[in-house]
Design a protein around this motif. Structure first.
Motif, PDB file in Angstrom:
ATOM      1  N   VAL A 180      34.883   0.260 -10.040  1.00 17.77           N
ATOM      2  CA  VAL A 180      35.052  -1.184  -9.937  1.00 17.77           C
ATOM      3  C   VAL A 180      34.071  -1.767  -8.932  1.00 17.77           C
ATOM      4  O   VAL A 180      33.488  -1.056  -8.111  1.00 17.77           O
ATOM      5  CB  VAL A 180      36.489  -1.560  -9.524  1.00 17.77           C
ATOM      6  CG1 VAL A 180      37.497  -1.051 -10.543  1.00 17.77           C
ATOM      7  CG2 VAL A 180      36.805  -1.008  -8.140  1.00 17.77           C
ATOM      8  N   ALA A 181      33.894  -3.059  -9.033  1.00 15.99           N
ATOM      9  CA  ALA A 181      33.059  -3.800  -8.094  1.00 15.99           C
ATOM     10  C   ALA A 181      33.857  -4.983  -7.569  1.00 15.99           C
ATOM     11  O   ALA A 181      34.692  -5.553  -8.283  1.00 15.99           O
ATOM     12  CB  ALA A 181      31.779  -4.292  -8.769  1.00 15.99           C
ATOM     13  N   GLN A 182      33.603  -5.333  -6.309  1.00 19.21           N
ATOM     14  CA  GLN A 182      34.227  -6.510  -5.702  1.00 19.21           C
ATOM     15  C   GLN A 182      33.267  -7.683  -5.863  1.00 19.21           C
ATOM     16  O   GLN A 182      32.170  -7.686  -5.305  1.00 19.21           O
ATOM     17  CB  GLN A 182      34.501  -6.258  -4.218  1.00 19.21           C
ATOM     18  CG  GLN A 182      35.485  -5.147  -3.955  1.00 19.21           C
ATOM     19  CD  GLN A 182      36.926  -5.606  -4.142  1.00 19.21           C
ATOM     20  OE1 GLN A 182      37.216  -6.798  -4.113  1.00 19.21           O
ATOM     21  NE2 GLN A 182      37.826  -4.662  -4.342  1.00 19.21           N
ATOM     22  N   LEU A 183      33.681  -8.675  -6.639  1.00 20.80           N
ATOM     23  CA  LEU A 183      32.816  -9.820  -6.903  1.00 20.80           C
ATOM     24  C   LEU A 183      33.261 -11.030  -6.097  1.00 20.80           C
ATOM     25  O   LEU A 183      34.441 -11.399  -6.128  1.00 20.80           O
ATOM     26  CB  LEU A 183      32.858 -10.189  -8.384  1.00 20.80           C
ATOM     27  CG  LEU A 183      31.931  -9.459  -9.350  1.00 20.80           C
ATOM     28  CD1 LEU A 183      32.067 -10.074 -10.729  1.00 20.80           C
ATOM     29  CD2 LEU A 183      30.499  -9.517  -8.881  1.00 20.80           C
ATOM     30  N   PRO A 184      32.326 -11.685  -5.388  1.00 20.63           N
ATOM     31  CA  PRO A 184      32.672 -12.953  -4.750  1.00 20.63           C
ATOM     32  C   PRO A 184      32.724 -14.057  -5.806  1.00 20.63           C
ATOM     33  O   PRO A 184      31.803 -14.181  -6.627  1.00 20.63           O
ATOM     34  CB  PRO A 184      31.526 -13.171  -3.755  1.00 20.63           C
ATOM     35  CG  PRO A 184      30.373 -12.421  -4.339  1.00 20.63           C
ATOM     36  CD  PRO A 184      30.947 -11.268  -5.100  1.00 20.63           C
ATOM     37  N   VAL A 185      33.802 -14.810  -5.816  1.00 21.46           N
ATOM     38  CA  VAL A 185      33.976 -15.907  -6.772  1.00 21.46           C
ATOM     39  C   VAL A 185      34.518 -17.123  -6.018  1.00 21.46           C
ATOM     40  O   VAL A 185      34.856 -17.043  -4.837  1.00 21.46           O
ATOM     41  CB  VAL A 185      34.947 -15.511  -7.909  1.00 21.46           C
ATOM     42  CG1 VAL A 185      34.391 -14.359  -8.731  1.00 21.46           C
ATOM     43  CG2 VAL A 185      36.317 -15.149  -7.342  1.00 21.46           C
ATOM     44  N   LEU A 186      34.623 -18.213  -6.725  1.00 19.66           N
ATOM     45  CA  LEU A 186      35.160 -19.438  -6.127  1.00 19.66           C
ATOM     46  C   LEU A 186      36.679 -19.457  -6.258  1.00 19.66           C
ATOM     47  O   LEU A 186      37.230 -19.083  -7.295  1.00 19.66           O
ATOM     48  CB  LEU A 186      34.565 -20.658  -6.819  1.00 19.66           C
ATOM     49  CG  LEU A 186      33.050 -20.827  -6.689  1.00 19.66           C
ATOM     50  CD1 LEU A 186      32.571 -21.981  -7.561  1.00 19.66           C
ATOM     51  CD2 LEU A 186      32.647 -21.056  -5.243  1.00 19.66           C
ATOM     52  N   ARG A 187      37.354 -19.924  -5.195  1.00 21.44           N
ATOM     53  CA  ARG A 187      38.809 -20.059  -5.240  1.00 21.44           C
ATOM     54  C   ARG A 187      39.240 -21.202  -6.147  1.00 21.44           C
ATOM     55  O   ARG A 187      40.277 -21.135  -6.806  1.00 21.44           O
ATOM     56  CB  ARG A 187      39.358 -20.325  -3.840  1.00 21.44           C
ATOM     57  CG  ARG A 187      39.242 -19.154  -2.878  1.00 21.44           C
ATOM     58  CD  ARG A 187      39.871 -19.519  -1.541  1.00 21.44           C
ATOM     59  NE  ARG A 187      39.733 -18.446  -0.579  1.00 21.44           N
ATOM     60  CZ  ARG A 187      40.582 -17.432  -0.461  1.00 21.44           C
ATOM     61  NH1 ARG A 187      41.640 -17.383  -1.259  1.00 21.44           N
ATOM     62  NH2 ARG A 187      40.380 -16.482   0.438  1.00 21.44           N
TER      63      ARG A 187
END
Length: 312
Positions: A180-187
């Motif tokens: 898996v990868a940790q993706l930064p996204v918008l809240r």
């Protein structure tokens, strides 16, 4: 009349054979041993039904017993069986399944010891039949231990040897890991032109194979940037979704700065497009109507790149 009296006499002398007991075609048991009490219905109260028929299957499993064998044992115990004798009697052993989270945690520990990375073991899937077979008796704690694991780092597939309480030996459980990868996204949704701060950033965990090559993986690439278009929450962002925050708006008057040898010349120009810090934008010199390029160095201030004939 004599025949009826004889039958009555037999019934009185052999009450165990007089009652109409029947064999069950299927039954669920809790104990590790199957007895006549499990397999016979409506047996007389004065007979011993504790006679063992055979070992029960493992918890969560089924086994088949011969109806004729059970009939012979019943007769030996003095129990008369009425009705149709089933050819086979299915015996199911009740059990408690090992919680998936428990099994995943134990297998993850074993995989990490085998050389896997944390990102490799964040998502673990099991063969459904193998996991369903991992059950313990109802009165036992469903705690698993992994004796060994064989893992292919390329495919993510593994076979773990798992032992539960009460098991004589470990059983194989197959499955696969998904990196898996940790993706930064918008809240939350972000409007066009809005500058994104730390508070707007959240992280989602997704299978690495689903991450686009152009997705931004570092929140530092997002924070401080402005949305080039309206952006949705919870989805991967790319460089094309963002731009530097606008510090010079299209149509606004700006100060053009020209460095010429030891002199610094300034003039007023008109921005022909939006520009962020460090952007090259087109500026019109109102005196000559000529268009030049300037690098945005601050609010309403540009450093002219092409200086010829811009100040008259």
């Amino acid at each position: 009349m004599r025949a009826s009296l004889a039958a009555l006499a037999v019934a009185l002398l052999l009450p165990g054979l007089a009652d109409a007991a029947t064999l069950r075609a299927s039954v669920e048991v809790d104990a590790p041993m199957v007895t006549l009490a499990d397999l016979i219905a409506d047996a007389p109260l004065d007979v011993d039904l504790s006679l063992a028929v055979g070992a029960a299957p493992q918890p969560g499993r089924r086994a088949v017993f011969s109806g004729q064998q059970v009939l012979d044992l019943a007769k030996a115990a003095g129990i008369g069986i009425d009705g149709t004798v089933p050819r086979a009697i299915t015996v199911a052993r009740s059990g408690r399944a090992v919680p998936q989270a428990e099994l995943q945690a134990r297998v993850a520990d074993a995989l990490l010891e085998a050389g896997a990375e944390l990102a490799d073991v964040r998502q673990i899937q099991f063969n459904a039949n193998d996991r369903a077979a991992l059950q313990v008796a109802r009165d036992a704690e469903p705690v698993a231990s992994v004796e060994s694991v064989d893992w292919d780092a390329q495919t993510g597939r593994f076979v773990a040897q798992v032992r539960l309480e009460g098991m004589e030996r470990a059983v194989p459980v197959a499955g696969r890991t998904i990196r898996v990868a940790q993706l930064p996204v918008l809240r939350a949704a972000v409007a066009m032109g809005q500058v994104i701060g730390d508070a707007e950033i959240d992280y989602v965990e997704v299978p690495a194979y689903r991450v686009s090559r152009v997705a931004l993986l570092d929140a530092g690439q997002i924070v401080g940037q402005a949305a080039r278009r309206p952006l949705r929450p919870g989805v991967a962002l790319t460089a094309n979704d963002l731009r530097r925050p606008v510090v010079i708006a299209k149509g606004s008057l700006v100060t053009m700065v020209v460095q010429a040898a030891a002199m610094t010349l300034t003039a007023t120009g008109k921005a022909m497009e939006d520009g962020g810090q460090g952007d090259l934008i087109r500026i019109q010199n109102p005196s000559s109507n000529k268009i030049v390029q300037g690098k945005v160095t601050g609010p309403d201030r540009v450093e002219v790149v092409i200086a010829a004939n811009i100040i008259n």
